[in-house]
Scaffold this active site. Structure first.
Site, short mmCIF file in Angstrom:
data_model
loop_
_atom_site.label_atom_id
_atom_site.label_comp_id
_atom_site.label_asym_id
_atom_site.label_seq_id
_atom_site.Cartn_x
_atom_site.Cartn_y
_atom_site.Cartn_z
N SER A 291 -5.01 -6.15 4.68
CA SER A 291 -3.56 -6.13 4.76
C SER A 291 -3.13 -6.48 6.18
O SER A 291 -3.90 -7.07 6.94
CB SER A 291 -3.03 -4.74 4.34
OG SER A 291 -1.63 -4.78 4.14
N ASN A 292 -1.90 -6.14 6.53
CA ASN A 292 -1.38 -6.43 7.86
C ASN A 292 -0.40 -5.34 8.27
O ASN A 292 -0.20 -4.36 7.54
CB ASN A 292 -0.73 -7.82 7.91
CG ASN A 292 0.35 -7.97 6.85
OD1 ASN A 292 1.35 -7.26 6.85
ND2 ASN A 292 0.15 -8.90 5.91
N ARG A 293 0.22 -5.51 9.42
CA ARG A 293 1.04 -4.45 10.01
C ARG A 293 2.49 -4.45 9.56
O ARG A 293 3.30 -3.68 10.08
CB ARG A 293 0.98 -4.56 11.54
CG ARG A 293 -0.39 -4.27 12.13
CD ARG A 293 -0.39 -4.55 13.62
NE ARG A 293 0.69 -3.84 14.31
CZ ARG A 293 1.11 -4.14 15.53
NH1 ARG A 293 0.57 -5.15 16.18
NH2 ARG A 293 2.07 -3.44 16.08
N ALA B 189 5.21 -10.37 4.51
CA ALA B 189 4.03 -10.83 5.23
C ALA B 189 2.87 -10.87 4.23
O ALA B 189 2.09 -9.92 4.12
CB ALA B 189 3.73 -9.90 6.40
#
Length: 216
Positions: A21-23, A88
């Site tokens: 995943s991402n932030r 995102a």
């Protein structure tokens, strides 16, 4: 107008307990949904996993992976006047998802990854969207050049570009500062402010730019 907005990250499973995943916190997309709803627009919010509540008056569609977000966009994009892709989305996912939890045995672990669906890039070419198309570009260098290239390559009417290398703005922050990149090399800079205030400005610009112009 009827707007579709994507928000938050996606999670691409590795095994039953791990994922890529991402932030992204989803705050910008949720602020846009709230601002659009307050401005009187009908909003469909397609959201990855976040911890913030959905704005009132918004139709919330929850998804987890990039493929699920693509499928939801494919369903709900029809009939929309504008689409804002602020999520995102993970660029890659594991080719193989392991059915059981991976045990920590070897010193190194290699994952084979494959590209996920290009949701923004599919809006025109695969999904036939004819409305006002807005994408986001989170960059760490050459912000405007990368955003303008993305604008043309993906057939967008606007790219919202933000420098995520700057402290205190962008991912997992309450504030943001962006530059709107438009066809013909035009840009509009929106200074650092809360994401709620920024969202109201963005919705105002999108509403104005997407409105039919009287040739007279």
């Amino acid at each position: 107008m009827r707007l579709l907005i994507t928000a938050g990250p996606t999670r691409e499973p590795i095994d039953p307990v791990r994922f890529l995943s991402n932030r992204s916190s989803g705050r910008m997309g949720y602020a846009l949904a709230e601002a659009a709803s307050e401005a009187g627009h009908e909003v469909v919010l397609v959201s990855g996993p976040v911890t913030i509540p959905a704005p009132e008056g918004v139709s919330l569609i929850k998804v987890e992976t990039a493929r699920e977000m693509f499928d939801a966009v494919q369903i709900y994009l029809s009939g929309c006047d504008a689409a804002i892709f602020s999520a995102a989305v993970a660029d890659y996912r594991p080719v193989h998802v392991v059915a059981q939890k991976l045990k920590k045995t070897a010193d190194k672990l290699t994952l084979e990854l494959e590209r996920t669906e290009d949701i923004l890039g599919s809006a025109r070419s695969k999904l036939g969207f004819q409305g006002f198309l807005v994408g986001f570009a989170a960059e760490t260098e050459n912000l405007i050049a990368h955003a303008q290239e993305k604008l043309e390559r993906k057939g967008c009417d606007m790219i919202v570009a933000n420098d995520v290398s700057q402290a205190g703005i962008g991912f997992d922050s309450a504030e943001n500062e962006v530059t709107l990149c438009l066809p013909g090399g035009r840009t509009i800079h929106l200074p650092r402010q809360s994401k709620a205030a920024l969202a109201r400005e963005l919705i105002a610009h999108i509403t104005q730019l997407s409105a039919p112009h009287d040739p007279k």
